[in-house]
Design an enzyme around this catalytic site. Structure first.
Site, PDB file in Angstrom:
ATOM      1  N   ALA A   1      15.736  14.258  27.818  1.00 29.11           N
ATOM      2  CA  ALA A   1      16.154  12.876  28.090  1.00 29.11           C
ATOM      3  C   ALA A   1      16.427  12.527  29.548  1.00 29.11           C
ATOM      4  O   ALA A   1      16.283  11.367  29.928  1.00 29.11           O
ATOM      5  CB  ALA A   1      17.391  12.566  27.266  1.00 29.11           C
ATOM      6  N   ALA A   2      16.872  13.496  30.344  1.00 32.14           N
ATOM      7  CA  ALA A   2      17.332  13.149  31.701  1.00 32.14           C
ATOM      8  C   ALA A   2      16.168  12.869  32.652  1.00 32.14           C
ATOM      9  O   ALA A   2      15.107  13.457  32.493  1.00 32.14           O
ATOM     10  CB  ALA A   2      18.176  14.305  32.249  1.00 32.14           C
ATOM     11  N   PRO A   3      16.385  11.951  33.607  1.00 32.91           N
ATOM     12  CA  PRO A   3      17.636  11.274  33.978  1.00 32.91           C
ATOM     13  C   PRO A   3      17.977  10.047  33.132  1.00 32.91           C
ATOM     14  O   PRO A   3      18.968   9.386  33.398  1.00 32.91           O
ATOM     15  CB  PRO A   3      17.382  10.857  35.434  1.00 32.91           C
ATOM     16  CG  PRO A   3      15.898  10.663  35.511  1.00 32.91           C
ATOM     17  CD  PRO A   3      15.297  11.674  34.569  1.00 32.91           C
ATOM     18  N   GLY A   4      17.174   9.733  32.123  1.00 34.62           N
ATOM     19  CA  GLY A   4      17.645   8.762  31.149  1.00 34.62           C
ATOM     20  C   GLY A   4      16.990   7.397  31.167  1.00 34.62           C
ATOM     21  O   GLY A   4      17.494   6.473  30.521  1.00 34.62           O
ATOM     22  N   GLY A   5      15.873   7.264  31.863  1.00 34.27           N
ATOM     23  CA  GLY A   5      15.191   5.962  31.893  1.00 34.27           C
ATOM     24  C   GLY A   5      14.824   5.490  30.493  1.00 34.27           C
ATOM     25  O   GLY A   5      15.012   4.313  30.146  1.00 34.27           O
ATOM     26  N   LYS A   6      14.323   6.420  29.694  1.00 34.89           N
ATOM     27  CA  LYS A   6      13.884   6.017  28.346  1.00 34.89           C
ATOM     28  C   LYS A   6      15.080   5.936  27.394  1.00 34.89           C
ATOM     29  O   LYS A   6      15.088   5.087  26.498  1.00 34.89           O
ATOM     30  CB  LYS A   6      12.804   6.974  27.836  1.00 34.89           C
ATOM     31  CG  LYS A   6      11.590   6.913  28.743  1.00 34.89           C
ATOM     32  CD  LYS A   6      10.496   7.857  28.367  1.00 34.89           C
ATOM     33  CE  LYS A   6       9.429   7.882  29.446  1.00 34.89           C
ATOM     34  NZ  LYS A   6       9.860   8.516  30.729  1.00 34.89           N
TER      35      LYS A   6
ATOM     36  N   CYS B   1       3.938  12.564  32.065  1.00 35.35           N
ATOM     37  CA  CYS B   1       3.365  11.897  33.242  1.00 35.35           C
ATOM     38  C   CYS B   1       2.311  12.776  33.913  1.00 35.35           C
ATOM     39  O   CYS B   1       2.242  12.818  35.132  1.00 35.35           O
ATOM     40  CB  CYS B   1       4.458  11.485  34.212  1.00 35.35           C
ATOM     41  SG  CYS B   1       5.503  12.846  34.745  1.00 35.35           S
TER      42      CYS B   1
ATOM     43  N   ASP C   1       9.540  13.155  25.565  1.00 36.52           N
ATOM     44  CA  ASP C   1       8.962  12.893  26.888  1.00 36.52           C
ATOM     45  C   ASP C   1       8.966  14.233  27.619  1.00 36.52           C
ATOM     46  O   ASP C   1       9.872  14.549  28.374  1.00 36.52           O
ATOM     47  CB  ASP C   1       9.817  11.844  27.603  1.00 36.52           C
ATOM     48  CG  ASP C   1       9.203  11.390  28.912  1.00 36.52           C
ATOM     49  OD1 ASP C   1       7.959  11.267  28.980  1.00 36.52           O
ATOM     50  OD2 ASP C   1       9.953  11.173  29.878  1.00 36.52           O
TER      51      ASP C   1
HETATM   52  C1  SAM Z   1       9.930  14.460  32.263  1.00 39.55           C
HETATM   53  S1  SAM Z   1      11.615  14.813  32.317  1.00 39.55           S
HETATM   54  C2  SAM Z   1      12.228  13.588  31.226  1.00 39.55           C
HETATM   55  C3  SAM Z   1      12.393  12.215  31.818  1.00 39.55           C
HETATM   56  C4  SAM Z   1      13.220  11.300  30.928  1.00 39.55           C
HETATM   57  N1  SAM Z   1      12.696  11.235  29.576  1.00 39.55           N
HETATM   58  C5  SAM Z   1      13.333   9.908  31.470  1.00 39.55           C
HETATM   59  O1  SAM Z   1      12.638   8.989  31.041  1.00 39.55           O
HETATM   60  O2  SAM Z   1      14.164   9.697  32.368  1.00 39.55           O
HETATM   61  C6  SAM Z   1      11.731  16.250  31.304  1.00 39.55           C
HETATM   62  C7  SAM Z   1      13.146  16.703  31.014  1.00 39.55           C
HETATM   63  O3  SAM Z   1      13.076  17.703  29.990  1.00 39.55           O
HETATM   64  C8  SAM Z   1      14.128  18.615  30.179  1.00 39.55           C
HETATM   65  N2  SAM Z   1      13.810  19.819  29.381  1.00 39.55           N
HETATM   66  C9  SAM Z   1      12.926  20.791  29.673  1.00 39.55           C
HETATM   67  N3  SAM Z   1      12.903  21.735  28.703  1.00 39.55           N
HETATM   68  C10 SAM Z   1      13.775  21.329  27.747  1.00 39.55           C
HETATM   69  C11 SAM Z   1      14.194  21.879  26.498  1.00 39.55           C
HETATM   70  N4  SAM Z   1      13.700  23.031  26.052  1.00 39.55           N
HETATM   71  N5  SAM Z   1      15.123  21.206  25.789  1.00 39.55           N
HETATM   72  C12 SAM Z   1      15.641  20.036  26.238  1.00 39.55           C
HETATM   73  N6  SAM Z   1      15.299  19.480  27.430  1.00 39.55           N
HETATM   74  C13 SAM Z   1      14.363  20.111  28.166  1.00 39.55           C
HETATM   75  C14 SAM Z   1      14.111  18.803  31.682  1.00 39.55           C
HETATM   76  O4  SAM Z   1      15.332  19.358  32.138  1.00 39.55           O
HETATM   77  C15 SAM Z   1      13.861  17.379  32.171  1.00 39.55           C
HETATM   78  O5  SAM Z   1      15.085  16.719  32.412  1.00 39.55           O
END
Ligand code: SAM
Length: 463
Positions: free
Chosen positions: A275-280, A390, A337
């Site tokens: 989820a982070a940084p949380g835009g969606k 992305c 995502d």
């Molecule tokens: C592409 S970013 C997500 C961007 C976010 N959805 C947004 O719209 O702001 C991918 C995120 O997945 C997290 N991540 C990676 N592996 C993960 C896992 N096994 N479980 C949960 N989160 C994970 C990463 O730390 C990163 O913050």
């Protein structure tokens, strides 16, 4: 290989600004820092975001004040966005290629050339500081004369030099041409060399916000601002009206599309994995969903919480690895995502082509397939799953989505043409969403393009 790329154009003017004098220490520290960071990106494949993080960045970066940090970022942005061009122009000025092991020298020359060719820094300042930096570095001291001669020639002849070398490593340019055709690949490479606009997702009234902030509204409702005359962002985004009030957040137009694939989700329980940084997460909460945001990184989850707090949007937050996460109750919908190579975000992250490799893409595609398989069990029968990322590479997008459909518990829920008025071109014949930086063209390249994104929608079959 595509051979496409942004044709080199010299910057309009140089020499009138008040940048630090050649002899002053901060000016030198900026160049030394920029060279050190470029070396870390190119040689060690370190991410630029990490090196320039305001809390945990490289020690050279942390030692600088805000103004110098922004100059370092500007130099690195220009050096990475135009790396192919700079390399080709320097090669034209050298009587013979640089020694293979003269890595620090090459880095220093690239940093200097980025200033001379693309930034509003007096050329003499860029040259003098680079010669001083060469003299201060035992690896480069013996090349100080060469640095001086090459950079003076570059400054003198820049308006006469030209190249069409692509600004990407060969594997990256070849992948683009193979996937999108030579013509579109050339457009993508050209737009990646331009600093991108700033896109905002606003809670309401995009037209009003566009007028207030001096931007334009895109067909999906994104408010787009650019650093160009008449439409200008001065200073930090945090200084824009209502930042603290939380009426908008920064989100590329393409990144705002996957969360819309759920349709009306008012009152539905939705899991936002990764989820982070949380835009969606913010989009889903704004649309009225009861959102649970799951994120593996504690630091990134803290950022998500701060962002949601500013936006005054609610969500449950869970620090967990999604592969181990077992919800007490299944969700109505799940958004995955997934982490990816980020090759669709090169405009914002110009280090990506130089830090990522085809091997990284293959590993990430495998991980995404595992993550997507795991989501099936988190959603109720009849529930919706959206998978997005992305990357521009179909092995991380289309291929992952197609193989997920081999699971008999899943069926495709194709995106229909009518779902995104004005964005019909982004919907593939299979009903996937696919954007590239060549989409949303605008006559002014600084207002043009969007991130490369992929999204697919599935339904868990009711049994
Ligand atoms: C592409 S970013 C997500 C961007 C976010 N959805 C947004 O719209 O702001 C991918 C995120 O997945 C997290 N991540 C990676 N592996 C993960 C896992 N096994 N479980 C949960 N989160 C994970 C990463 O730390 C990163 O913050």
């Amino acid at each position: 290989m595509s051979g496409g790329g942004a044709a080199f154009r010299p910057k309009k003017h140089a020499g009138k600004q008040n940048r630090p004098e050649a002899a002053d220490r901060p000016g030198l520290a900026v160049r030394q820092c920029a060279a050190r960071l470029l070396g870390a990106v190119i040689e060690k494949k370190t991410s630029l975001d990490g090196l320039t993080d305001n809390q945990h960045g490289h020690p050279y970066y942390m030692a600088l004040d805000d103004r110098d940090r922004s100059l370092v970022r500007a130099i690195l942005g220009a050096a990475l966005r135009n790396r192919g061009t700079i390399d080709a122009l320097l090669a034209q000025l050298l009587d013979r290629p640089l020694p293979e092991n003269a890595v620090a020298l090459k880095t220093l020359l690239h940093i200097a050339a980025a200033q001379i060719l693309y930034l509003d820094i007096p050329d003499h300042s860029a040259v003098d500081l680079s010669v001083t930096a060469a003299n201060e570095d035992p690896r480069n001291r013996r090349y100080a004369g060469l640095v001086n001669a090459i950079l003076r020639r570059l400054s003198r002849d820049k308006d006469k030099l030209s190249t069409s070398a692509p600004n990407a490593p060969a594997w990256f340019a070849e992948n683009l041409a193979k996937t999108y055709g030579a013509e579109k690949a050339a457009v993508i490479l050209a737009i990646q060399a331009v600093e991108p606009p700033v896109d905002l997702t606003v809670k309401s009234d995009p037209q009003g916000w566009a007028e207030r902030l001096g931007g334009i509204v895109l067909p999906n409702g994104t408010v787009r601002l650019a650093r160009i005359e008449g439409i200008r962002i001065e200073g930090a985004l945090t200084d824009l009206p209502d930042f603290a009030e939380g009426e908008w957040w920064v989100q590329d137009a393409a990144a705002s599309l996957p969360a819309r694939l759920f349709g009306d989700i008012r009152g539905k329980r939705v899991a936002d994995l990764c989820a982070a940084p949380g835009g969606k997460t913010a989009q889903l909460a704004l649309a009225g969903a009861d959102v649970t945001a799951i994120e593996i990184s504690a630091n990134r989850l803290a950022r998500l919480r701060t962002n949601l707090e500013r936006l005054k949007l609610p969500a449950h937050t869970v620090e967990a690895n999604l592969m181990q996460y077992r919800p007490e109750e299944k969700f109505d919908a799940v958004l995955l995502d997934a982490p990816c190579s980020s090759t669709g975000t090169v405009r914002r992250h110009p280090d990506v082509p130089w830090t990522k490799s085809p091997e990284d893409i293959a590993k990430l595609a495998t991980l995404q397939a595992e993550f997507l398989a795991r989501t099936v069990d988190m959603v109720k029968p009849g529930g919706i799953i959206v998978f997005s990322n992305c990357s521009l590479d179909p092995s991380e997008g289309e291929a992952v989505a197609r193989s997920a459909l081999e699971n008999p518990a899943l069926e495709a829920l194709p995106v229909s043409q009518g779902e995104f008025p004005g964005l019909e071109g982004l919907i593939t014949p299979e009903g996937f969403l696919r954007s590239t930086p060549a989409d949303f063209p605008h006559p002014d390249p600084r207002l043009s393009g969007m991130d490369g994104f992929f999204a697919a929608r599935f339904r868990r079959i009711s049994t």
